[in-house]
Design an enzyme around this catalytic site. Structure first.
Site, mmCIF file in Angstrom:
data_model
loop_
_atom_site.group_PDB
_atom_site.id
_atom_site.type_symbol
_atom_site.label_atom_id
_atom_site.label_comp_id
_atom_site.label_asym_id
_atom_site.label_seq_id
_atom_site.Cartn_x
_atom_site.Cartn_y
_atom_site.Cartn_z
ATOM 1 N N HIS A 1 0.812 -1.218 0.000
ATOM 2 C CA HIS A 1 0.000 0.000 0.000
ATOM 3 C C HIS A 1 0.843 1.265 0.000
ATOM 4 O O HIS A 1 0.336 2.346 -0.265
ATOM 5 C CB HIS A 1 -0.988 0.000 1.181
ATOM 6 C CG HIS A 1 -0.389 0.287 2.519
ATOM 7 N ND1 HIS A 1 -0.007 -0.692 3.402
ATOM 8 C CD2 HIS A 1 -0.105 1.453 3.150
ATOM 9 C CE1 HIS A 1 0.465 -0.158 4.500
ATOM 10 N NE2 HIS A 1 0.426 1.160 4.378
ATOM 11 N N SER B 1 4.974 2.637 7.821
ATOM 12 C CA SER B 1 4.503 1.562 6.967
ATOM 13 C C SER B 1 5.634 0.978 6.121
ATOM 14 O O SER B 1 6.327 1.691 5.408
ATOM 15 C CB SER B 1 3.419 2.097 6.024
ATOM 16 O OG SER B 1 2.331 1.246 5.993
ATOM 17 N N ASP C 1 0.034 -7.592 1.449
ATOM 18 C CA ASP C 1 0.501 -6.203 1.552
ATOM 19 C C ASP C 1 2.020 -6.113 1.592
ATOM 20 O O ASP C 1 2.599 -5.344 2.356
ATOM 21 C CB ASP C 1 -0.109 -5.508 2.772
ATOM 22 C CG ASP C 1 -0.042 -3.984 2.649
ATOM 23 O OD1 ASP C 1 0.208 -3.491 1.536
ATOM 24 O OD2 ASP C 1 -0.223 -3.301 3.673
#
Length: 509
Positions: A148, A251, A178
């Site tokens: 993402h 992230s 992911d």
């Protein structure tokens, strides 16, 4: 805004108490245990100063100095297809949702990839950049991050710990876990880190390093709070829960054990405020490494496929089947022509083991099968009518390449979405005609009309369809002609055929 803490002055007895508490905490942090108590005996001062160790007990400095050069910041310029959905599972990004998360927590789960405006809002259309974290896994410059973070990337750059900013390219992505793999375009002999050889245990110390809010090289520490967390982010959820402070921009960054090995990739947080509250989730290194190996060699991930629809064995179902424990995966339906059907599995079978290893849940069965390569032979132990048996299944390939979200993108005024994941029906063994519904966004317009996973779309706008691209083309044609809805002929899993009109209102879905 960076807040500063107010320094308080302590004197006399209060200062002594604080100092004592600091010593105790320092010992606990450093070795993972409290030091043994020692008698408070008066001792003579040494004649000469004692040299302090390079990294005193209670410090993570040794670990950080070892691994920090291998952690990078990832900066992305997004293409025009990026939308509100690209920032997280809470709004269905990347085909993911939070339908399994308790309603009181659902709104708190967020993906975290900081946009270029430095706020905490999801990435918006026209907001042309995003930043995250990553880590180098080889001297020639392969970098692991989250899907993402780089989804819809037009260009990607990584900034090393020494300050260099280098161009990178996306080698491959896997939305289901992911995970994404990048490659630095030029240069070599980069510092890199390694994956852990064993999974961490609950209570183990971990250190997270990343780029929160664009503040690269930020180090936080905590413990593994839980394992095997399913937060509804994807079909193979198996997250580590950690309490090391993680925020937007972390992230794709690594979580290290005390040996300086990567044990997880930081991916999601649960927070009512958008900031860290001690609930962070990392993809286990074992999962990441398996995905990265395939992305590095093939640029994509191929997963094993049984061809069954399964459901959990609840306590009521266990009692009805005469099982002692509510474990295993109940076969709800076996699709014709699939590996499971060829091996003789039937509706009502309870799969208890895979290659001799017990299966606790339907989700665990999905993860195990998906983690195996197509063509692998698997022994499935199952119960049928109270009797145990074993079926040897040669796994097929999970149909992912033909799966496509049926959506229509517009040049300036927004996006029309059906909220469906589709695949050719023949490819998933469901039928030799039509397009199979393999995923449904519960908040999308198609779900509102009763379309379910396992349904077949036969016609769209009066035209027969056989691929996801056919569906998209007919939806786009209906929209361009000014229609407010598109008419589909749908065959349900029960064999009933009906017409369904799905709204093309831009506000829908």
């Amino acid at each position: 805004m960076i807040e500063t803490t107010t320094t308080r002055r302590y004197t006399g007895r209060a200062l002594a108490s604080v100092a004592a508490a600091a010593l105790i905490a320092g010992g606990a942090v450093g070795g993972g245990y409290l030091p043994a108590a020692t008698p408070a005996l008066a001792q003579a001062l040494p004649k000469s100063p004692i040299e302090a160790p390079e990294h005193p007990p209670g410090s993570f400095a040794g670990i950080v100095s070892k691994v920090k050069p291998g952690v990078v910041s990832v900066k992305v310029k997004l293409d025009d297809t990026a939308s509100d959905d690209d920032d997280g599972p809470s709004n269905g990004g990347n085909g993911q949702n939070l339908q399994n998360v308790p309603p009181q927590l659902r709104e708190f789960f967020k993906r975290f990839g900081e946009n270029n405006q430095g706020n905490m809002q999801p990435q918006r259309r026209g907001s042309r950049g995003a930043v995250g974290s990553g880590f180098i896994i080889s001297a020639d410059g392969y970098v692991v991050t989250n899907n993402h973070v780089v989804d819809h990337a037009k260009t990607v750059q990584v900034t090393l710990d020494d300050g260099r900013t280098l161009d990178a390219k996306v080698i491959g992505k896997d939305a289901k876990t992911d995970v994404a793999l990048l490659k630095i375009k030029e240069g070599g002999n980069f510092p890199y880190v390694q994956f852990g050889k064993s999974a961490p245990q609950v209570g183990d110390w971990v250190v997270a390093i990343g780029n929160p809010f664009g503040l690269g090289g930020t180090v936080t520490a905590g413990i593994v709070s839980a394992r095997g967390r399913d937060i509804g982010a994807g079909p193979y959820d198996d997250f580590l829960q950690i309490d090391a402070p993680i925020n937007k921009g972390n992230s794709g960054g690594p979580t290290f054990n005390v040996n300086g090995e990567v044990v997880g990739v930081n991916t999601a947080i649960a927070s009512p405020s958008g900031g860290s509250v001690g609930l962070a989730f990392a993809i286990p290194a074992e999962t990441v490494q398996a995905v990265v190996d395939q992305l590095r060699s093939d640029g994509k991930v191929a997963r094993g496929y049984l061809g069954v629809q399964i459901q959990p064995v609840t306590q009521d179902i266990a009692e009805g089947l005469g099982l002692e424990k509510a474990k295993g995966a109940l076969v709800d339906h076996t699709e014709n022509g699939t590996p499971a059907a060829k091996a003789g599995l039937k509706s009502g079978d309870v799969i208890e083991k895979v290659n001799g290893e017990p299966i606790d849940s339907a989700r665990e069965l999905s993860r195990k099968i998906a983690g195996m390569k197509p063509g692998a032979k698997v022994d499935l132990s199952y119960l049928r009518g109270g009797k145990s048996d074993v079926a040897t299944v040669t796994l097929g390939t999970l149909p992912t390449d033909g799966t496509k979200t049926a959506s229509v993108e517009e040049d300036s005024s927004g996006q029309v979405r059906l909220g469906l994941g589709l695949a050719p029906a023949a490819q998933v063994g469901l039928s030799d005609q039509g397009v199979a519904v393999v995923q449904v966004d519960p908040d999308g317009p198609a779900a509102a009309k009763g379309i379910e996973q396992g349904d077949l779309i036969l016609d769209v706008g009066g035209q027969s369809v056989s691929s996801p691209s056919d569906v998209v083309s007919q939806v786009r044609a209906a929209e361009k002609s000014g229609r407010k809805a598109v008419l589909m002929r749908v065959k349900s899993g029960k064999g009933q055929t009906r017409f369904v009109a799905i709204s093309l209102d831009k506000k829908a879905g």
